[in-house]
Design a protein around this motif. Structure first.
Motif, PDB file in Angstrom:
ATOM      1  N   CYS A 132       0.843  -1.195   0.000  1.00 50.01           N
ATOM      2  CA  CYS A 132       0.000   0.000   0.000  1.00 50.01           C
ATOM      3  C   CYS A 132       0.886   1.257   0.000  1.00 50.01           C
ATOM      4  CB  CYS A 132      -0.888  -0.026   1.234  1.00 50.01           C
ATOM      5  SG  CYS A 132      -1.921   1.439   1.431  1.00 50.01           S
ATOM      6  N   CYS A 166      -5.223  -0.556   6.270  1.00 49.69           N
ATOM      7  CA  CYS A 166      -6.008   0.688   6.357  1.00 49.69           C
ATOM      8  C   CYS A 166      -7.327   0.609   5.581  1.00 49.69           C
ATOM      9  CB  CYS A 166      -5.174   1.881   5.882  1.00 49.69           C
ATOM     10  SG  CYS A 166      -4.698   1.847   4.147  1.00 49.69           S
ATOM     11  N   ARG A 170      -8.145   0.897   2.517  1.00 47.25           N
ATOM     12  CA  ARG A 170      -8.378   1.844   1.424  1.00 47.25           C
ATOM     13  C   ARG A 170      -8.505   1.094   0.109  1.00 47.25           C
ATOM     14  NH1 ARG A 170      -4.943   7.362   1.926  1.00 47.25           N
ATOM     15  NH2 ARG A 170      -5.611   7.877   4.014  1.00 47.25           N
ATOM     16  N   ARG A 171      -9.362   1.600  -0.745  1.00 45.24           N
ATOM     17  CA  ARG A 171      -9.506   1.047  -2.092  1.00 45.24           C
ATOM     18  C   ARG A 171      -8.393   1.617  -2.949  1.00 45.24           C
ATOM     19  NH1 ARG A 171     -12.895   0.996  -6.697  1.00 45.24           N
ATOM     20  NH2 ARG A 171     -12.259  -0.857  -7.805  1.00 45.24           N
ATOM     21  N   TYR A 206       0.087   4.147   1.043  1.00 49.58           N
ATOM     22  CA  TYR A 206      -0.257   5.003   2.173  1.00 49.58           C
ATOM     23  C   TYR A 206       0.353   4.508   3.488  1.00 49.58           C
ATOM     24  CZ  TYR A 206      -3.622   6.715  -1.196  1.00 49.58           C
ATOM     25  OH  TYR A 206      -4.207   7.220  -2.321  1.00 49.58           O
TER      26      TYR A 206
END
Length: 67
Positions: A23, A59, A61-62, A25
């Motif tokens: 990821c 997290c 998130r997409r 992020y």
């Protein structure tokens, strides 16, 4: 005369699997999910689509691919 437009989409998860990479992020693992989308018009099925969606396991998130 009344015209009622009723359109509905149903999503059904087919399978999940690990995806390469991490990821951007948080740096956690990424999972790929295959989803079957069925569009209906007044309870009549119109089309089936199978899409692959990516999301972070930490997290949630997409994630999207840009290429």
């Amino acid at each position: 005369m009344w015209f009622m437009y009723v359109c509905e989409e149903e999503e059904k998860e087919l399978r999940r699997q690990k995806a390469p990479g991490c990821c951007p992020y948080c740096g956690a693992k990424v999972e790929a999910m295959d989803v079957e989308i069925q569009s209906k018009l007044c309870f009549l099925p119109l089309c089936f689509k199978i899409k692959r969606k990516y999301f972070c396991t930490h997290c949630a998130r997409r994630l999207e691919l840009y290429y």
